[in-house]
Design a protein around this motif. Sequence first.
Motif, PDB file in Angstrom:
ATOM      1  N   CYS A   1       0.813  -1.198   0.000  1.00  0.00           N
ATOM      2  CA  CYS A   1       0.000   0.000   0.000  1.00  0.00           C
ATOM      3  C   CYS A   1       0.861   1.269   0.000  1.00  0.00           C
ATOM      4  CB  CYS A   1      -0.905   0.010   1.210  1.00  0.00           C
ATOM      5  SG  CYS A   1      -0.054   0.000   2.792  1.00  0.00           S
ATOM      6  N   MET A   2       2.129   1.122   0.205  1.00  0.00           N
ATOM      7  CA  MET A   2       3.015   2.291   0.287  1.00  0.00           C
ATOM      8  C   MET A   2       3.913   2.347  -0.946  1.00  0.00           C
ATOM      9  SD  MET A   2       2.310   3.884   3.065  1.00  0.00           S
ATOM     10  CE  MET A   2       3.721   4.899   3.462  1.00  0.00           C
ATOM     11  N   CYS A   4       2.124   6.042  -0.261  1.00  0.00           N
ATOM     12  CA  CYS A   4       0.897   6.757  -0.595  1.00  0.00           C
ATOM     13  C   CYS A   4       1.291   8.023  -1.346  1.00  0.00           C
ATOM     14  CB  CYS A   4       0.156   7.124   0.693  1.00  0.00           C
ATOM     15  SG  CYS A   4      -1.212   8.275   0.436  1.00  0.00           S
ATOM     16  N   TYR A   6      -0.060  10.720  -1.414  1.00  0.00           N
ATOM     17  CA  TYR A   6      -0.403  11.903  -0.623  1.00  0.00           C
ATOM     18  C   TYR A   6       0.291  11.922   0.734  1.00  0.00           C
ATOM     19  CZ  TYR A   6      -3.571  12.387  -4.420  1.00  0.00           C
ATOM     20  OH  TYR A   6      -4.062  12.499  -5.689  1.00  0.00           O
ATOM     21  N   LEU A   8       0.343   9.692   3.280  1.00  0.00           N
ATOM     22  CA  LEU A   8      -0.244   9.070   4.458  1.00  0.00           C
ATOM     23  C   LEU A   8       0.583   7.863   4.875  1.00  0.00           C
ATOM     24  CD1 LEU A   8      -2.692  10.608   3.103  1.00  0.00           C
ATOM     25  CD2 LEU A   8      -4.102   9.010   4.347  1.00  0.00           C
ATOM     26  N   ASP A   9       0.711   7.664   6.180  1.00  0.00           N
ATOM     27  CA  ASP A   9       1.375   6.473   6.698  1.00  0.00           C
ATOM     28  C   ASP A   9       0.285   5.427   6.922  1.00  0.00           C
ATOM     29  OD1 ASP A   9       2.669   4.451   8.068  1.00  0.00           O
ATOM     30  OD2 ASP A   9       3.859   5.834   9.280  1.00  0.00           O
ATOM     31  N   ILE A  10      -0.058   4.743   5.858  1.00  0.00           N
ATOM     32  CA  ILE A  10      -1.169   3.790   5.895  1.00  0.00           C
ATOM     33  C   ILE A  10      -0.933   2.693   6.930  1.00  0.00           C
ATOM     34  CG2 ILE A  10      -2.469   2.086   4.539  1.00  0.00           C
ATOM     35  CD1 ILE A  10      -1.945   3.993   2.099  1.00  0.00           C
ATOM     36  N   CYS A  50      -6.724  11.520   3.317  1.00  0.00           N
ATOM     37  CA  CYS A  50      -6.966  10.554   2.241  1.00  0.00           C
ATOM     38  C   CYS A  50      -7.915  11.171   1.220  1.00  0.00           C
ATOM     39  CB  CYS A  50      -7.571   9.274   2.803  1.00  0.00           C
ATOM     40  SG  CYS A  50      -7.927   8.034   1.544  1.00  0.00           S
ATOM     41  N   ARG A  55      -5.273   4.261  -5.096  1.00  0.00           N
ATOM     42  CA  ARG A  55      -4.028   3.710  -5.630  1.00  0.00           C
ATOM     43  C   ARG A  55      -3.425   2.652  -4.706  1.00  0.00           C
ATOM     44  NH1 ARG A  55      -1.025   9.159  -7.799  1.00  0.00           N
ATOM     45  NH2 ARG A  55      -2.744   9.818  -9.110  1.00  0.00           N
ATOM     46  N   CYS A  56      -3.756   2.725  -3.433  1.00  0.00           N
ATOM     47  CA  CYS A  56      -3.212   1.787  -2.452  1.00  0.00           C
ATOM     48  C   CYS A  56      -3.907   0.422  -2.500  1.00  0.00           C
ATOM     49  CB  CYS A  56      -3.358   2.369  -1.043  1.00  0.00           C
ATOM     50  SG  CYS A  56      -5.051   2.894  -0.655  1.00  0.00           S
ATOM     51  N   CYS A  60      -2.550  -3.791  -1.413  1.00  0.00           N
ATOM     52  CA  CYS A  60      -2.763  -4.277  -0.050  1.00  0.00           C
ATOM     53  C   CYS A  60      -2.763  -5.799  -0.038  1.00  0.00           C
ATOM     54  CB  CYS A  60      -4.076  -3.752   0.513  1.00  0.00           C
ATOM     55  SG  CYS A  60      -4.359  -4.331   2.209  1.00  0.00           S
ATOM     56  N   PRO A  67      -9.158   3.137   1.530  1.00  0.00           N
ATOM     57  CA  PRO A  67      -9.869   4.415   1.619  1.00  0.00           C
ATOM     58  C   PRO A  67     -11.074   4.370   2.560  1.00  0.00           C
ATOM     59  CG  PRO A  67      -9.233   4.006  -0.631  1.00  0.00           C
ATOM     60  CD  PRO A  67      -8.963   2.731   0.137  1.00  0.00           C
TER      61      PRO A  67
END
Length: 85
Positions: A1-2, A4, A6, A8-10, A50, A55-56, A60, A67
């Motif tokens: 997922c990384m 991101c 934008y 974000l530290d998902i 978010c 895109r993440c 995953c 999202p």
Amino acid sequence: CMPCPYGLDIPALLTFRNLLATSQTALSAQEKLALYRKTVPEELRRADHCTGCRRCVPHCPQGIDIPKALKDIDALIEEAKNEIH
């Protein structure tokens, strides 16, 4: 997922969600916010950043709708803030 796009530290955000889900006791609003600050430091972009670009999602390994999870986290945090103020 990384990463991101934008910033974000998902993984940190999902860790917060998992800690809440596995807590042995119900946390107060203040405890939830403290856990959020501890798990997702303020210098990181948090769930409310978010954009829903998705895109993440294909990256995953657990098949999480990231999202949606981040929207749920943001709603929970806003609810906790409103309880305090």
